[in-house]
Scaffold this active site. Structure first.
Site, PDB file in Angstrom:
ATOM      1  N   GLU A 167     -66.482  22.032-142.738  1.00  0.00           N
ATOM      2  CA  GLU A 167     -66.618  22.776-143.995  1.00  0.00           C
ATOM      3  C   GLU A 167     -66.874  21.765-145.091  1.00  0.00           C
ATOM      4  O   GLU A 167     -66.091  20.823-145.206  1.00  0.00           O
ATOM      5  CB  GLU A 167     -65.355  23.581-144.284  1.00  0.00           C
ATOM      6  CG  GLU A 167     -65.169  24.688-143.260  1.00  0.00           C
ATOM      7  CD  GLU A 167     -63.967  25.595-143.528  1.00  0.00           C
ATOM      8  OE1 GLU A 167     -63.242  25.342-144.511  1.00  0.00           O
ATOM      9  OE2 GLU A 167     -63.754  26.545-142.761  1.00  0.00           O
ATOM     10  N   HIS A 217     -65.380  29.963-146.697  1.00  0.00           N
ATOM     11  CA  HIS A 217     -63.912  29.940-146.605  1.00  0.00           C
ATOM     12  C   HIS A 217     -63.277  30.488-147.888  1.00  0.00           C
ATOM     13  O   HIS A 217     -62.575  29.766-148.613  1.00  0.00           O
ATOM     14  CB  HIS A 217     -63.393  28.512-146.330  1.00  0.00           C
ATOM     15  CG  HIS A 217     -61.998  28.502-145.733  1.00  0.00           C
ATOM     16  ND1 HIS A 217     -61.548  27.500-144.903  1.00  0.00           N
ATOM     17  CD2 HIS A 217     -60.962  29.372-145.868  1.00  0.00           C
ATOM     18  CE1 HIS A 217     -60.284  27.756-144.549  1.00  0.00           C
ATOM     19  NE2 HIS A 217     -59.908  28.890-145.146  1.00  0.00           N
ATOM     20  N   ARG A 233     -59.702  29.805-138.435  1.00  0.00           N
ATOM     21  CA  ARG A 233     -60.128  28.417-138.588  1.00  0.00           C
ATOM     22  C   ARG A 233     -61.395  28.216-137.757  1.00  0.00           C
ATOM     23  O   ARG A 233     -61.512  28.739-136.648  1.00  0.00           O
ATOM     24  CB  ARG A 233     -59.055  27.446-138.092  1.00  0.00           C
ATOM     25  CG  ARG A 233     -57.871  27.282-139.039  1.00  0.00           C
ATOM     26  CD  ARG A 233     -58.261  26.578-140.338  1.00  0.00           C
ATOM     27  NE  ARG A 233     -57.139  26.356-141.230  1.00  0.00           N
ATOM     28  CZ  ARG A 233     -56.793  27.171-142.231  1.00  0.00           C
ATOM     29  NH1 ARG A 233     -57.476  28.280-142.456  1.00  0.00           N
ATOM     30  NH2 ARG A 233     -55.776  26.874-143.014  1.00  0.00           N
TER      31      ARG A 233
HETATM   32  O1  LIG Z   1     -54.739  28.666-144.663  1.00  0.00           O
HETATM   33  C1  LIG Z   1     -55.041  29.223-145.705  1.00  0.00           C
HETATM   34  O2  LIG Z   1     -54.240  29.299-146.656  1.00  0.00           O
HETATM   35  C2  LIG Z   1     -56.389  29.856-145.871  1.00  0.00           C
HETATM   36  O3  LIG Z   1     -57.267  29.473-144.898  1.00  0.00           O
HETATM   37  C3  LIG Z   1     -56.965  29.582-147.241  1.00  0.00           C
HETATM   38  O4  LIG Z   1     -56.263  30.255-148.178  1.00  0.00           O
END
Ligand SMILES: O=C(O)[C@H](O)CO
Length: 327
Positions: free
Chosen positions: A273, A292, A244
């Site tokens: 983002e 992402h 993250r």
């Molecule tokens: O948390 C999640 O699922 C990822 O960051 C995206 O698929």
């Protein structure tokens, strides 16, 4: 029962819901996020909510939804966008509790694969090289031009050796990695499979040639990769984050990259983002930023949608969820 989906869901996921005979489905029929005001309006009176990691689900949303809300199913393994403290408070208030579904495991391989791709692209300067081919910067074969860093004989440090961290380690070892260090809350028995050495974070920072962040975003990890963190890394080390964005202090990462404190960074996640196109990190040659896309394979996203739909249905019906988050 009524359910609301905060984004357009296709394939098996939507089919499962529409043919279940259990719920009336309404959805934000777009690939773009819905505005907050619209979310607050559309959740009113729903029994179930299927959301994405870009939707912050907090007390305001729960209040807007009202007391019928039984289940929240997120199309993600990460759940930092669900304000758990506020869900717990509501749990106390209504006693009935809201069940939460998420999508672990099914995206592990895709995310690990992308993390390795990002690490290699960053360490071997692929975006820069491609650009040089296109802009005429490729004048001849030169001994030190476009040199980067290789995995063979290296030390890799993984911060957070969970499901995805392990899958990254398994994929990196065949590149000839010599030592695999990891840090986190506790040592893991499964680390033996990848010959992982559990070390204090400071040791990992000082000794690793590649540092991969694969931990969840929690109050403890928020902003963890800061000036002090980067100052403990080797000047030749490559930093990669596919967890993250908020785990990283981006201003301090910029300084570390711009001053040569560290060699390069590859980021699949940022704050915010999308990252604004005029963000300073995007001016750096030694920073590779992806939008992402860790879990973005057709098959993985299809499976995630199916799982999120089954979690939602189970929550509505009061049966066992395929992947329930116990909080
Ligand atoms: O948390 C999640 O699922 C990822 O960051 C995206 O698929």
């Amino acid at each position: 029962m009524k359910v609301f989906l905060t984004r357009r869901i296709s394939g098996e996921g939507i089919k499962i819901l529409q043919t279940s005979g259990v719920c009336e489905v309404s959805m934000w029929d777009s690939d773009e996020p819905l505005p907050r005001a619209e979310l607050l309006k559309r959740v009113q009176g729903v029994d179930g909510l299927l959301c994405l990691l870009s939707d912050k689900i907090d007390a305001e949303v729960l209040d807007a939804a009202g007391p019928k809300l039984k289940v929240i199913s997120t199309l993600s393994v990460g759940y930092d966008h669900l304000v758990m403290e506020e869900l717990k408070c509501l749990y106390c208030l209504f006693i009935s509790g809201i069940r939460v579904g998420y999508t672990p495991d099914v995206l592990t391989d895709a995310t690990a694969e992308l993390t390795v791709a990002l690490l290699l692209a960053t360490a071997r300067r692929l975006p820069e090289g491609i650009e040089e081919v296109k802009n005429g910067g490729w004048s001849s074969w030169k001994p030190l031009w476009m040199c980067g860093y290789g995995l063979s004989g290296s030390t890799v440090g993984i911060v957070g050796l969970g499901r995805i961290g392990m899958a990254i380690a398994r994929r990196l070892l065949p590149f000839g990695v010599q030592r695999l260090l990891y840090s986190g809350r506790t040592a893991k028995a499964e680390a033996a499979e990848v010959k992982g050495e559990f070390v204090p974070l400071d040791t990992l920072l000082a000794e690793s040639d590649f540092i991969v962040i694969s931990c969840s975003l929690t109050p403890e990890t928020q902003g963890m990769c800061n000036k002090e963190f980067f100052s403990k890394m080797k000047n030749t080390a490559v930093f990669v984050n596919s967890s993250r964005g908020a785990v990283v202090n981006q201003e301090e990462l910029y300084q570390a990259l711009a001053t040569g404190q560290i060699a390069a960074a590859g980021l699949d996640v940022t704050t915010p983002e999308p990252l604004p196109t005029d963000h300073p990190l995007l001016t750096l040659q030694n920073c590779v930023v992806l939008p992402h896309v860790g879990s973005a394979t057709y098959s993985t996203r299809g499976i995630m949608m199916g799982l999120a739909a089954r979690n939602l249905l189970a929550g509505l019906q009061g049966t066992a969820m395929p992947s329930e988050l116990h909080y």
